[in-house]
Design an enzyme around this catalytic site. Structure first.
Site, mmCIF file in Angstrom:
data_model
loop_
_atom_site.group_PDB
_atom_site.id
_atom_site.type_symbol
_atom_site.label_atom_id
_atom_site.label_comp_id
_atom_site.label_asym_id
_atom_site.label_seq_id
_atom_site.Cartn_x
_atom_site.Cartn_y
_atom_site.Cartn_z
ATOM 1 N N ASP A 88 -2.089 -18.151 4.084
ATOM 2 C CA ASP A 88 -3.006 -19.110 3.441
ATOM 3 C C ASP A 88 -3.626 -20.050 4.470
ATOM 4 O OD1 ASP A 88 -0.417 -19.967 3.733
ATOM 5 O OD2 ASP A 88 -0.266 -20.998 1.817
ATOM 6 N N ASP B 233 -6.061 -6.156 4.858
ATOM 7 C CA ASP B 233 -7.175 -5.692 4.028
ATOM 8 C C ASP B 233 -8.038 -6.873 3.603
ATOM 9 O OD1 ASP B 233 -8.637 -3.822 2.281
ATOM 10 O OD2 ASP B 233 -7.677 -4.942 0.662
ATOM 11 N N TYR C 145 0.809 -1.218 0.000
ATOM 12 C CA TYR C 145 0.000 0.000 0.000
ATOM 13 C C TYR C 145 0.843 1.269 0.000
ATOM 14 C CZ TYR C 145 -4.612 -2.012 0.522
ATOM 15 O OH TYR C 145 -5.784 -2.670 0.296
ATOM 16 N N LYS D 98 3.724 -14.353 5.358
ATOM 17 C CA LYS D 98 4.130 -15.377 4.390
ATOM 18 C C LYS D 98 5.672 -15.404 4.401
ATOM 19 C CE LYS D 98 2.893 -18.269 1.028
ATOM 20 N NZ LYS D 98 1.954 -19.394 1.153
#
Ligand code: ATP
Ligand code: MG
Length: 363
Positions: free
Chosen positions: A226, A250, A125, A192
């Site tokens: 995930d 988000d 972002y 991640k």
């Protein structure tokens, strides 16, 4: 009761309707609020030359507290997002989004009570992007090759993902302090790190360091994004406070909203050391704007968070009780909730829904 001055940014799209509903409900709660209405969005460009006028930023700074309807960003007006620009200008580094079951709202689960803490200033972002085919992109591609960082196809666009120790430490501390203050027991950090070692890996390392400071008081665990998504769908009640880098936060916000009844009921807040701006998770929903069918609950529950922040917990509780009562009764509900609950009863409009809350509070 103290009087509070609050900057109100109605926004655009459904914001015009949901902000009006919110204001009426807050006033009916007994809170003594003086609203300084200021504008942002496409409609300010003609007059101010920008969708985010300086006078609006100044009003938020001066009042220290603002509530904001959604603002859509006109294409090609110098901002990728007005919302992101406002968060950056006011240094609203923490985004807080409670995900709470609301019986009668058509959620898939009962007993969900988790809080999303989203880093609000960096990650993908940050808005640092390089266009496909540009000279800068070519230079970056050749730099990566020279540095042995890997080959990038020449017809690529590139977005940069900065994740700093400073911002990570601030957001993870915010999550732990929130847990301490609100009697919560566990913080989960989502990342991640197995793929992005220098960004998500850094996030995880710093999160672990901060967690040490709270050891014995607040539990800590981490999840890969995930796996987190899968676990959320299987059983969202296993999470308590969950801290994310910007983009995953988000996406997880919409996932969380969907599990408990949808964007129509998901509130939020953007918090900085100087100011706080309260706003729903949803955007301006141009597809349903101007029809009096939007659900104002998300903005109304954002206002309840604002009232807590202002030190008016009784008014906040009155609003939340009314929301629970109206959903529980199931007679007056907006179209989005009628859909998720599979009900064939006629839907209430945005303003009628506000009427029902006000009637409940003043009964
Ligand atoms: P953003 O990029 O700002 O998140 P978006 O394109 O994801 O915007 P949203 O406005 O967040 O769009 O909402 C997605 C869809 O969800 C809308 O098109 C609308 O149909 C529905 N929706 C969102 N908010 C509400 C609401 N308050 N009441 C009813 N439906 C809503
Ligand atoms: Mg969205």
């Amino acid at each position: 009761m103290a009087q509070h001055t609050v900057a109100l940014i109605p926004g655009d799209g459904i914001g015009l309707e949901t902000s009006t509903a919110m204001r009426r409900v807050v006033e009916a709660s007994g809170a003594d609020i003086e609203w300084e209405v200021v504008e942002a969005g496409a409609h300010t460009i003609d007059e101010c030359g920008t969708p985010l006028p300086e006078s609006t930023i100044e009003a938020v700074r001066r009042n220290k507290v603002a509530i904001k309807g959604p603002v859509s960003t006109p294409v090609g007006k110098g901002f990728r997002s007005v919302n992101v620009a406002l968060r950056q200008r006011l240094d609203l580094y923490a985004c807080l989004r409670p995900v709470l079951s609301l019986p009668g709202a058509g959620g898939r689960y009962e007993g969900v009570d988790l809080v999303i803490v989203r880093e609000n200033s960096e990650d993908l972002y940050a808005g640092i992007e390089f266009e496909e085919g540009s000279a800068e992109t070519a230079e970056l591609i050749s730099f990566c090759e020279r540095a042995g960082a890997g080959a990038i196809r020449p017809d690529s666009g590139i977005s940069i993902k900065p994740v700093s120790v400073t911002a990570t430490r601030n957001i993870v501390r915010y999550a732990f302090d929130y847990a301490v203050k609100h009697g919560r027991s566990k913080v989960t950090a989502v990342h991640k790190a197995n793929i992005m070692k220098h960004t998500d890996g850094l996030f995880l390392r710093v999160a672990r360091e901060v967690a040490e400071e709270y050891a014995g008081r607040i539990g800590f665990e981490d999840r890969i994004i995930d796996a987190f998504c899968m676990n959320m769908v299987i059983d969202p009640t296993q999470f308590d406070v969950v801290v994310f880098p910007n983009l995953y936060g988000d996406i997880a916000s919409d996932l969380g909203a969907g599990l408990v009844g949808g964007l129509g009921i998901a509130p939020g807040a953007n918090i900085g050391s100087e100011c706080a701006v309260f706003e729903a998770v949803h955007g301006s929903a141009p597809d349903i704007a101007g029809k009096n069918i939007a659900n104002p609950t998300a903005e109304i529950l954002s206002a309840a968070m604002m009232l807590d922040h202002l030190g008016e917990p009784a008014c906040a509780a009155r609003i939340r009780d009314a929301v629970r009562a109206v959903y529980g009764a199931g007679r007056v509900l907006t179209a989005d909730i009628r859909r998720t609950t599979g009900s064939t009863r006629a839907a209430a409009g945005c303003s009628e829904f506000a009427d029902a809350l006000i009637a409940e509070m003043t009964a």
